[in-house]
Design an enzyme around this catalytic site. Structure first.
Site, PDB file in Angstrom:
ATOM      1  CG  ASP A 177      -4.938   5.267   0.987  1.00 12.56           C
ATOM      2  OD1 ASP A 177      -5.783   4.368   1.105  1.00 12.56           O
ATOM      3  OD2 ASP A 177      -4.961   6.323   1.663  1.00 12.56           O
TER       4      ASP A 177
ATOM      5  CG  ASP B 229      -2.300   0.364   0.998  1.00 13.68           C
ATOM      6  OD1 ASP B 229      -2.530   1.454   0.449  1.00 13.68           O
ATOM      7  OD2 ASP B 229      -3.182  -0.436   1.335  1.00 13.68           O
TER       8      ASP B 229
ATOM      9  CG  HIS C 204      -8.989  -2.115   4.569  1.00 16.45           C
ATOM     10  ND1 HIS C 204      -8.739  -2.206   3.207  1.00 16.45           N
ATOM     11  CD2 HIS C 204      -8.660  -0.861   4.921  1.00 16.45           C
ATOM     12  CE1 HIS C 204      -8.281  -1.057   2.787  1.00 16.45           C
ATOM     13  NE2 HIS C 204      -8.213  -0.219   3.801  1.00 16.45           N
ATOM     14  CG  ASP C 205     -11.537   1.126   3.353  1.00 17.32           C
ATOM     15  OD1 ASP C 205     -11.115   1.197   4.520  1.00 17.32           O
ATOM     16  OD2 ASP C 205     -10.898   1.549   2.370  1.00 17.32           O
TER      17      ASP C 205
ATOM     18  CD  GLU D  16      -9.126   3.889  -1.559  1.00 17.04           C
ATOM     19  OE1 GLU D  16     -10.009   3.460  -0.821  1.00 17.04           O
ATOM     20  OE2 GLU D  16      -8.265   4.711  -1.171  1.00 17.04           O
TER      21      GLU D  16
HETATM   22  C1  NOJ Z   1      -8.525   4.432   1.928  1.00 15.07           C
HETATM   23  C2  NOJ Z   1      -8.149   3.289   2.802  1.00 15.07           C
HETATM   24  O1  NOJ Z   1      -8.521   2.090   2.199  1.00 15.07           O
HETATM   25  C3  NOJ Z   1      -8.846   3.521   4.125  1.00 15.07           C
HETATM   26  O2  NOJ Z   1      -8.765   2.419   4.982  1.00 15.07           O
HETATM   27  C4  NOJ Z   1      -8.260   4.756   4.740  1.00 15.07           C
HETATM   28  O3  NOJ Z   1      -8.949   5.032   5.941  1.00 15.07           O
HETATM   29  C5  NOJ Z   1      -8.365   5.954   3.807  1.00 15.07           C
HETATM   30  N1  NOJ Z   1      -7.990   5.636   2.463  1.00 15.07           N
HETATM   31  C6  NOJ Z   1      -7.461   7.067   4.257  1.00 15.07           C
HETATM   32  O4  NOJ Z   1      -6.133   6.682   4.068  1.00 15.07           O
END
Ligand code: NOJ
Length: 556
Positions: free
Chosen positions: A199, A98, A325-326, A253
């Protein structure tokens, strides 16, 4: 070497804190990963994406980095990292890290120096004076907290933080910051990693002057940094680093991304990114924000799936996922906990026959489900905590606040992986850092390994089936039954060969008819989540969350 190796494989995502504890302190770590590499390989994936492993005070569990060059002591050190990397490579698994560069942690040395005015760090972050009337520098809203400006007594200024106040945004317009990013990339690529998942990468370029926003539906200010003015320039700069490491790849992302806009990032030889994680298919049970849940809407999901499949066909490459994980666990959202295995298998087929590179999230392969805990103190995620505070500010009673948080919190996907029916689900001998879902005696890897009909074996079979399959790699996508609120039906077709996927998103029986437009000569059943039951030439009636996948020979 095939530069596009990532097309014919799947990734497994590790969120390290909850994967497997190897040193007995209750926190998942790289020793645990090392133990489980053979298991990961056995799933039929070709690579691992690690959520952040770096040093972090954990305001956002690793997405707030205080040292990009070291492994967090919670997870190990560079020595065990190298061992994991080497063993992964010897098993034929790629390793992707990441890369969190929109922001750092407030504990990062750069920030500590920046707030004290020590050069050359002064301009590493986005500092602003209050407005003439003493107000915040602009009227943007925060993504995690309602505010995105934090007053800093040391600097005597505000700093911008799109996410939590522990995650100050870097000033990407500063060439020195971009140089730092290059150094970080080179450091890990030289160590042997195979690429990065960048990210919130489409947020790194902010509009000059950070103007006030007007009335908007959505988040105030976002249009001034989502795919901002210099985004392609910056991404190209980072892409160039990969020319020094030609077999590596970049995945970005991209919240709020649409397939049309995505093409400017992922199409062509000189693309900024090889693929993107968009969010459109993860909103089929949400209203504007993830914390306002609505009943699941299959048409919304299908529209997102089909748009991305069609728009990117022959132009870009999709990243396919249903969990990370989100997001809460997908069976609890789009499937059914009552029909856990059946709906888990159906959901697997709903995305794995699409074109793109699939990402499987730890625990998804055994059908882990959401948690539901009594009090806000039981939850760990900063977003859950912040939503609770907002609810309190609006004088919502506790019951109502928790009713919003429980089905939506990211904590549900962050519980320890359930390895066995033993103590703590086999995750750790010590007290785990976070709640273990109490369904672990039933839902765990060991039990799934023993059961030939488990979701785990089904995922393995699907992932192996995908490999080297031309129809899946290159086939044209077509959707049927578009108006149905219960069925998702699609085909893939390539050079006279086809695959038909029929997914039922309900426990109710639905009469399915083979589409008239489908011109097939032969049809063989490939996968299903129920014992075979012959279809009549015209169709069949679905069982709860039934899926049937057929391989076909198409006419002409
Ligand atoms: C995306 C990540 O997947 C998430 O877990 C994170 O909280 C936010 N970006 C901020 O970095």
């Amino acid at each position: 070497m095939n530069r596009e190796w990532y097309k014919d494989m799947a990734f497994y995502q590790i969120w390290p804190r909850s994967f497997k504890d190897g040193n007995g302190d209750g926190i998942g770590d790289l020793w645990g990963v090392y133990e489980k590499l053979d298991y990961i390989k056995s799933l039929g994936v070709g690579g691992i994406w690690f959520s952040p492993l770096y040093v972090s005070p954990n305001a956002d569990f690793g997405y707030d980095i205080s040292d990009y060059y070291q492994i967090s002591p919670d997870y190990g050190d560079l020595e065990i990292f190298d061992k994991v990397l080497q063993k992964a490579h010897s098993l034929g698994l790629k390793v992707v890290m990441d890369l969190v560069i929109n922001h750092t942690s407030i504990e990062h040395d750069w920030f500590q120096k920046s707030r004290r005015g020590i050069e050359p760090y002064t301009d590493y972050y986005i500092w602003r004076e209050p407005k003439a009337d003493g107000g915040k520098p602009n009227n943007w809203q925060g993504i995690f907290e309602s505010e995105c400006w934090q007053w800093d007594d040391v600097a005597g200024k505000y700093y911008l933080h799109l996410f939590s106040s522990g995650q100050p945004d870097l000033n990407m317009d500063n060439p020195l910051v971009r140089k730092e990013v290059e150094n970080i990339m080179r450091f890990w690529l030289s160590r042997g990693v195979d690429g990065f998942r960048e990210d919130v990468i489409t947020f790194i370029s902010k509009t000059e002057g950070l103007p006030d926003d007007g009335f908007v539906i959505g988040l105030r200010g976002m249009r001034f940094y989502e795919s901002g003015p210099r985004i392609h320039e910056y991404l190209q700069q980072y892409r160039r680093i990969l020319e020094e490491y030609p077999d590596c790849f970049l995945l970005g992302e991209a919240p709020m991304m649409t397939p049309k806009k995505a093409l400017s990032f992922v199409a062509g030889d000189k693309r900024d990114l090889d693929m993107m994680f968009h969010f459109q298919h993860m909103e089929a049970d949400c209203f504007l924000t993830e914390y306002l849940r609505l009943p699941f809407n299959l048409k919304k999901l299908k529209r997102a799936f089909s748009r991305w499949q069609k728009r990117l066909y022959n132009k870009g490459w999709n990243a396919l996922y249903l969990e990370n994980h989100d997001h809460p666990r997908v069976i609890s959202r789009y499937g059914s906990e009552q029909y856990r295995v059946e709906s888990g298998k159906m959901l697997a087929c709903a995305f794995l026959f699409q074109q793109g590179t699939p990402f499987l999230y730890q625990g998804q392969e055994i059908g882990m489900t959401n948690i539901s805990l009594p009090k806000i103190e039981d939850y760990a995620d900063c977003v859950a905590q912040d939503v609770y505070k907002r609810c309190k500010r609006m004088h919502l009673p506790d019951k109502a606040a928790m009713a919003l948080i429980r089905p939506a919190t990211r904590d549900s996907s962050r519980t320890p992986v359930q390895w066995s029916a033993g103590k703590n689900g086999g995750f750790s001998e010590a007290e785990p850092w976070f709640y273990v879902n109490q369904n672990y005696p039933e839902i765990n890897v060991e039990a799934a390994e023993r059961d030939p009909d488990s979701l785990l074996h089904f995922y393995r079979a699907l992932l192996n089936y995908r490999k080297g399959n031309d129809v899946i790699l290159k086939g044209k996508y077509r959707e049927y039954e578009k108006q149905s609120r219960k069925l998702y039906v699609y085909t893939r077709e390539y050079q006279g060969k086809g695959i038909l996927v029929v997914c039922s998103f309900t426990e109710k029986p639905v009469a399915f008819q083979f589409p008239k437009k489908l011109k097939v000569e032969t049809m063989e059943p490939l996968f299903s989540n129920y014992a075979a039951e012959p279809a009549k030439p015209e169709g069949f009636t679905t069982r709860p969350y039934e899926v049937r996948v057929y391989s076909c020979r198409t006419k002409g």
